[in-house]
Design an enzyme around this catalytic site. Structure first.
Site, PDB file in Angstrom:
ATOM      1  N   MET A 283      33.150  38.775  70.581  1.00 48.49           N
ATOM      2  CA  MET A 283      32.669  38.439  69.232  1.00 48.49           C
ATOM      3  C   MET A 283      31.582  37.362  69.311  1.00 48.49           C
ATOM      4  SD  MET A 283      35.822  38.927  66.653  1.00 48.49           S
ATOM      5  CE  MET A 283      36.648  37.376  66.905  1.00 48.49           C
TER       6      MET A 283
ATOM      7  N   LEU B  80      29.415  32.836  73.043  1.00 46.18           N
ATOM      8  CA  LEU B  80      29.933  32.993  74.413  1.00 46.18           C
ATOM      9  C   LEU B  80      30.189  31.641  75.082  1.00 46.18           C
ATOM     10  CD1 LEU B  80      27.740  35.961  75.738  1.00 46.18           C
ATOM     11  CD2 LEU B  80      29.924  36.032  74.513  1.00 46.18           C
TER      12      LEU B  80
ATOM     13  N   HIS C 173      34.154  33.956  78.474  1.00 43.73           N
ATOM     14  CA  HIS C 173      33.427  35.227  78.380  1.00 43.73           C
ATOM     15  C   HIS C 173      32.597  35.465  79.655  1.00 43.73           C
ATOM     16  CE1 HIS C 173      33.622  34.078  73.939  1.00 43.73           C
ATOM     17  NE2 HIS C 173      34.237  35.231  73.962  1.00 43.73           N
TER      18      HIS C 173
ATOM     19  N   GLN D  60      39.410  42.737  61.921  1.00 41.31           N
ATOM     20  CA  GLN D  60      40.515  42.035  62.581  1.00 41.31           C
ATOM     21  C   GLN D  60      40.825  40.677  61.963  1.00 41.31           C
ATOM     22  OE1 GLN D  60      38.547  41.935  66.583  1.00 41.31           O
ATOM     23  NE2 GLN D  60      39.335  39.847  66.651  1.00 41.31           N
TER      24      GLN D  60
ATOM     25  N   GLY E 276      40.145  39.530  78.510  1.00 39.24           N
ATOM     26  CA  GLY E 276      40.737  38.286  79.007  1.00 39.24           C
ATOM     27  C   GLY E 276      42.237  38.239  78.740  1.00 39.24           C
TER      28      GLY E 276
ATOM     29  N   ASP F 218      43.928  36.498  75.453  1.00 37.73           N
ATOM     30  CA  ASP F 218      44.421  37.271  74.313  1.00 37.73           C
ATOM     31  C   ASP F 218      45.431  38.280  74.864  1.00 37.73           C
ATOM     32  OD1 ASP F 218      42.492  36.588  71.824  1.00 37.73           O
ATOM     33  OD2 ASP F 218      41.437  36.425  73.724  1.00 37.73           O
TER      34      ASP F 218
ATOM     35  N   GLN G   5      46.669  41.406  72.894  1.00 38.28           N
ATOM     36  CA  GLN G   5      45.509  42.299  72.739  1.00 38.28           C
ATOM     37  C   GLN G   5      45.264  43.075  74.040  1.00 38.28           C
ATOM     38  OE1 GLN G   5      41.685  40.984  70.877  1.00 38.28           O
ATOM     39  NE2 GLN G   5      40.955  40.930  72.977  1.00 38.28           N
TER      40      GLN G   5
ATOM     41  N   LEU H  51      39.795  27.916  76.975  1.00 41.28           N
ATOM     42  CA  LEU H  51      38.534  28.027  76.241  1.00 41.28           C
ATOM     43  C   LEU H  51      38.676  29.053  75.138  1.00 41.28           C
ATOM     44  CD1 LEU H  51      35.720  28.036  78.938  1.00 41.28           C
ATOM     45  CD2 LEU H  51      36.755  26.126  77.768  1.00 41.28           C
TER      46      LEU H  51
ATOM     47  N   ARG I  44      37.018  29.263  68.946  1.00 39.38           N
ATOM     48  CA  ARG I  44      37.557  28.470  67.830  1.00 39.38           C
ATOM     49  C   ARG I  44      37.742  27.000  68.192  1.00 39.38           C
ATOM     50  NH1 ARG I  44      40.413  33.529  66.532  1.00 39.38           N
ATOM     51  NH2 ARG I  44      39.660  34.179  64.479  1.00 39.38           N
TER      52      ARG I  44
HETATM   53  P1  AMP Z   1      36.438  37.024  71.694  1.00 38.49           P
HETATM   54  O1  AMP Z   1      34.967  36.826  71.695  1.00 38.49           O
HETATM   55  O2  AMP Z   1      37.216  35.788  71.376  1.00 38.49           O
HETATM   56  O3  AMP Z   1      36.877  38.235  70.915  1.00 38.49           O
HETATM   57  O4  AMP Z   1      36.829  37.343  73.195  1.00 38.49           O
HETATM   58  C1  AMP Z   1      36.186  38.372  73.912  1.00 38.49           C
HETATM   59  C2  AMP Z   1      36.901  38.546  75.226  1.00 38.49           C
HETATM   60  O5  AMP Z   1      36.882  37.314  75.943  1.00 38.49           O
HETATM   61  C3  AMP Z   1      38.381  38.919  75.052  1.00 38.49           C
HETATM   62  O6  AMP Z   1      38.737  39.889  76.029  1.00 38.49           O
HETATM   63  C4  AMP Z   1      39.089  37.612  75.296  1.00 38.49           C
HETATM   64  O7  AMP Z   1      40.403  37.759  75.789  1.00 38.49           O
HETATM   65  C5  AMP Z   1      38.183  36.986  76.351  1.00 38.49           C
HETATM   66  N1  AMP Z   1      38.362  35.532  76.408  1.00 38.49           N
HETATM   67  C6  AMP Z   1      38.334  34.658  75.369  1.00 38.49           C
HETATM   68  N2  AMP Z   1      38.602  33.411  75.805  1.00 38.49           N
HETATM   69  C7  AMP Z   1      38.819  33.496  77.144  1.00 38.49           C
HETATM   70  C8  AMP Z   1      39.148  32.567  78.168  1.00 38.49           C
HETATM   71  N3  AMP Z   1      39.318  31.272  77.921  1.00 38.49           N
HETATM   72  N4  AMP Z   1      39.281  33.017  79.430  1.00 38.49           N
HETATM   73  C9  AMP Z   1      39.114  34.343  79.719  1.00 38.49           C
HETATM   74  N5  AMP Z   1      38.798  35.273  78.808  1.00 38.49           N
HETATM   75  C10 AMP Z   1      38.657  34.861  77.524  1.00 38.49           C
END
Ligand code: AMP
Length: 304
Positions: free
Chosen positions: A35, A38, A42, A66, A153, A156, A159, A190, A193
């Site tokens: 989303m 980054l 990410h 979502q 990741g 989540d 998910q 990380l 949010r």
């Molecule tokens: P998001 O942009 O929050 O929807 O996350 C996109 C992807 O990045 C998802 O697969 C998350 O699980 C992963 N992600 C978010 N935060 C982290 C983190 N701290 N370490 C590893 N992957 C992450």
């Protein structure tokens, strides 16, 4: 990491098709759905994707499906320009950054992916419709980009389990990799949010990791009773006045069923509000290698 090859930015389905065609000769493709906004978490997925495949595609889409009606869709951090810079410097070949009209040309999709019972517990119990929205958009992104691999990741956790099951159950023909949670130097996972947190809240947010890592340590010293381990998570949270625990549970990593006894691979997962900000985290019990950390970076950059 730098790349000589130019970054293709696709904002429409046509641009995506043209971009994918131009990459067709470049071997296997991995998709990293995000989303945006980054961060080093990410970027670790992008690195993992480039280990798995010749070409890495990143999608950036703040998915309205979502978010619940009282959640933070409007104020969710957005920084396309910064994201593109990071993608270019990590060797990403194509960024798909659609707006809502491109993702849902006919309005919200009439057919959506139902997560079933696996989506009912943990976060699903507190965010009705959340995982339906996630799965529907991930399935659409997989259909649009047709990658060999998709990388998510473990941060989540629920998910990642649901996506793995969706891909299996619906035979979507893509392989899924789940990468470890990247943490700040002090252990906080990380998250985009984290940008919402005040200085005081940032200090208290560490309670999630303090609770989870204490439970992990207790398990390492031989404790397997789930209620004792989860009490340790609660203790970590209760020492931080700005944290309000939403749930903490010990579950099976595949079925997500609550456990009474911990075994290697059991997952302690939790969500807590830190002020107005909802944070999630989890640990895998018996995990042998520690989660990666971001080194402190005085000038505000990253070094994971
Ligand atoms: P998001 O942009 O929050 O929807 O996350 C996109 C992807 O990045 C998802 O697969 C998350 O699980 C992963 N992600 C978010 N935060 C982290 C983190 N701290 N370490 C590893 N992957 C992450």
């Amino acid at each position: 990491m730098t790349s000589e090859r130019p970054l293709i930015v696709a904002r429409t389905r046509d641009e995506l098709r043209v971009g994918l065609d131009s990459l067709a000769k470049h071997g296997t493709v991995a998709l990293v759905p995000t989303m945006g906004a980054l961060h080093a978490g990410h970027l670790s997925l992008i690195e993992r994707a480039s280990e798995l495949c010749d070409t890495v595609i990143v999608s950036i889409f703040v998915n309205p499906l979502q978010f619940g009606p009282n959640e933070d869709f409007r104020r969710y951090p957005r920084d396309l320009e910064g994201d593109l810079e990071h993608c270019a410097s990590y060797g990403v070949r194509l960024v798909f950054a659609p707006d809502e009209g491109v993702m849902f040309p006919e309005g919200p999709p009439a057919i959506q992916v139902d997560p079933g019972a696996l989506g009912e517990g943990l976060c699903g119990a507190f965010r009705p419709g959340h995982f339906r929205g996630v799965l529907t958009v991930v399935a659409t992104l997989l259909g649009l980009t047709r990658p060999d691999w998709a990388v998510f990741g473990r941060k989540d956790f629920q998910q990642s389990v649901l996506i793995g099951r969706m891909v299996e159950d619906l035979a979507l023909g893509v392989r899924v990799d789940v990468a470890p949670t990247v943490r700040e130097a002090d252990g906080l996972a990380l998250s985009s949010r984290n940008a919402y947190l005040s200085e005081d809240e940032r200090m208290d947010a560490l309670g999630l990791w303090m609770g989870l890592s204490a439970a992990q340590e207790l398990y390492g010293s031989g404790e397997t009773d789930a209620s004792v381990l989860i009490d340790r998570v609660r203790e970590g949270v209760s020492q931080h006045p700005r944290l309000a625990l939403q749930y903490a549970e010990l579950v099976d990593p595949e079925t997500l069923a609550p456990l009474e006894k911990a075994v290697p691979g059991s997952v302690a997962a939790m969500a807590a509000f830190c002020g107005e900000t909802r944070l999630i985290d989890n640990v895998v019990l018996g995990q042998t290698s520690p989660d990666p950390r971001v080194r402190p970076e005085p000038r505000g950059g990253w070094s994971s």
